[in-house]
Design an enzyme around this catalytic site. Structure first.
Site, PDB file in Angstrom:
ATOM      1  N   PHE A  55      22.299 -15.803 -20.879  1.00 50.94           N
ATOM      2  CA  PHE A  55      22.625 -17.195 -21.164  1.00 50.94           C
ATOM      3  C   PHE A  55      23.780 -17.276 -22.160  1.00 50.94           C
ATOM      4  CE2 PHE A  55      18.839 -15.860 -23.563  1.00 50.94           C
ATOM      5  CZ  PHE A  55      19.268 -15.987 -24.875  1.00 50.94           C
ATOM      6  N   TYR A  74      22.333  -7.040 -34.352  1.00 51.43           N
ATOM      7  CA  TYR A  74      21.516  -8.196 -34.713  1.00 51.43           C
ATOM      8  C   TYR A  74      20.236  -7.865 -35.480  1.00 51.43           C
ATOM      9  CZ  TYR A  74      24.821 -10.809 -31.978  1.00 51.43           C
ATOM     10  OH  TYR A  74      25.991 -11.371 -31.516  1.00 51.43           O
TER      11      TYR A  74
END
Length: 411
Positions: free
Chosen positions: A411, A123
């Site tokens: 999450f 990322y």
């Protein structure tokens, strides 16, 4: 071969989530975990890439509020459920999903995007920097001890049903008190209180059902812990393991009382603790840190989506007046010079033509944003360039946080 990228339809969720499970090894989640994520999915913020009837790419986002230095809760896109089928690699699917997602985040007016990475090397090229760390520990409770502060015996500990609505409400109040004081935590909206207690199916691996103990003083809940017990025996006797899911207590005495309880559970010799803050107080309560086998790894990856709004949203430890030359090849709207003026009361950050003091990419801004990584450390790695003598020390001190940023759960 052509593919279609589109917003997730409710009728497609099972196939979409199944593609995600397959990309992460093909082991299906428990019914409880699946039901929770189905209820939390924001379909309008979720993307599927389809090759005919096959889902070959997934990405989603949650609408979060993230605590930042100064105590503000800042809107942030919680990037999640990102996968590309192994049969469709190296075709630009991931890049196209990241492109669409960040454009949408900007349109929604969220200054930040955050994620946790299964593979942290992925990322950085999309502008995400590692903004917080997490500790894990394997504590040998037969050898290490807890040094207790005065007043621990005044704390009452009580076993409760972790899924009782009243218990969940009490625990969420304790969690919310922590969010207000520590950067990097997520304010949990309705429905997220079920995440700490969801049935993960771990009982099948020899673990007990989830257990919960409340810490109380004068009838008021001042802390809690969630954990599982895995009984095991060797020829020499019991060697059970406590898998610690979480422990919270703003009160230091209650915190120590909960750790004493965990250390003293019968027939166990080990506590496995994961996703703990880098400055967890237990590090200073144990009598022998070498018996804790502490490790550290990356946790929250953060990207400023709108540099000006992001830097204005937090406060600064000391007064700062600095001009950043920002590079952002993936979100070109951030590129250029930004003047940050701020202190402990607030900040402004606007475009400027003034001479730059520091040069860096948006990735470094993301890494330093929560105060857990210093700009000075990034400069020593060659990732921040000082253009005005003294600017690095000024900015690095201002960005720092007394409390380490922490993301307690994924999450």
């Amino acid at each position: 071969m052509t593919t279609e990228q589109r917003v997730l339809r409710a009728s497609e969720w099972d196939r979409w989530y199944g593609a995600l499970e397959l990309a992460f090894g093909g082991v299906a989640d428990s019914d409880g975990v699946r039901a929770l994520w189905r209820s939390l999915t924001e379909h309008e913020r979720s993307i599927g890439v389809w090759d005919g009837d096959d889902c070959v790419g997934t990405a989603g986002a949650f609408s979060f509020r993230l605590s930042v230095p100064g105590g503000a809760l800042v809107p942030a896109a919680g990037v999640t459920m990102v996968s590309v089928a192994a049969t469709h690699r190296r075709r630009g699917i991931l890049t196209s999903m990241m492109r669409r997602q960040l454009d949408d985040v900007r349109e929604l007016g969220e200054p930040l995007a955050v994620l946790t990475a299964s593979e942290p090397a992925i990322y950085g090229r999309f502008g995400y920097g590692i903004a917080s760390q997490q500790l894990s520990a394997e504590i040998e409770t037969a050898s290490a001890r807890i040094a207790l502060p005065d007043g621990v015996d005044e704390i009452r500990l009580r076993r409760v049903d972790p899924d009782d609505p009243a218990v969940r409400e009490a625990c969420e109040a304790i969690y919310a008190a922590e969010v207000a004081t520590r950067p990097g935590m997520l304010a949990r909206s309705p429905g997220w209180d079920k995440l700490p207690v969801v049935d993960s199916g771990l009982e099948k691996g020899g673990m007990s059902p989830l257990q919960c103990v409340l810490a109380e003083r004068d009838g008021e809940t001042v802390g809690y812990t969630h954990f599982r017990n895995k009984p095991e025996w060797s020829r020499s006797g019991p060697r059970g393991t406590i898998e610690l899911r979480d422990v919270y207590a703003p009160d230091p005495v209650a915190y120590a009382a909960l750790w004493r309880f965990l250390f003293g559970i019968d027939l166990t010799t080990t506590i496995q603790a994961r996703s703990r803050p880098a400055d967890d107080p237990f590090l200073h309560l144990v009598t022998d840190i070498r018996r804790c086998n502490v490790r550290q790894r990356d946790s929250l990856h953060l990207r400023p989506v709108e540099v000006g709004a992001a830097l204005e949203a937090r406060t600064y430890r000391t007064p700062v007046d600095v001009v950043f030359e920002v590079e952002d090849r993936f979100c070109r709207w951030n590129e250029g010079r930004w003047r940050l003026i701020g202190d402990a009361k607030g900040a402004s950050c606007e475009r400027t033509r003034d001479t730059a003091d520091l040069a860096l990419s948006v990735r470094e801004l993301g890494a330093a944003y929560l105060g857990g990584v210093t700009l000075a450390a990034l400069a020593r790695a060659g990732r921040v360039k000082e253009l005005r003598p003294g600017a690095l020390a000024e900015a690095s001190t201002a960005f720092a946080s007394d409390i380490a940023p922490w993301l307690p759960h994924g999450f």
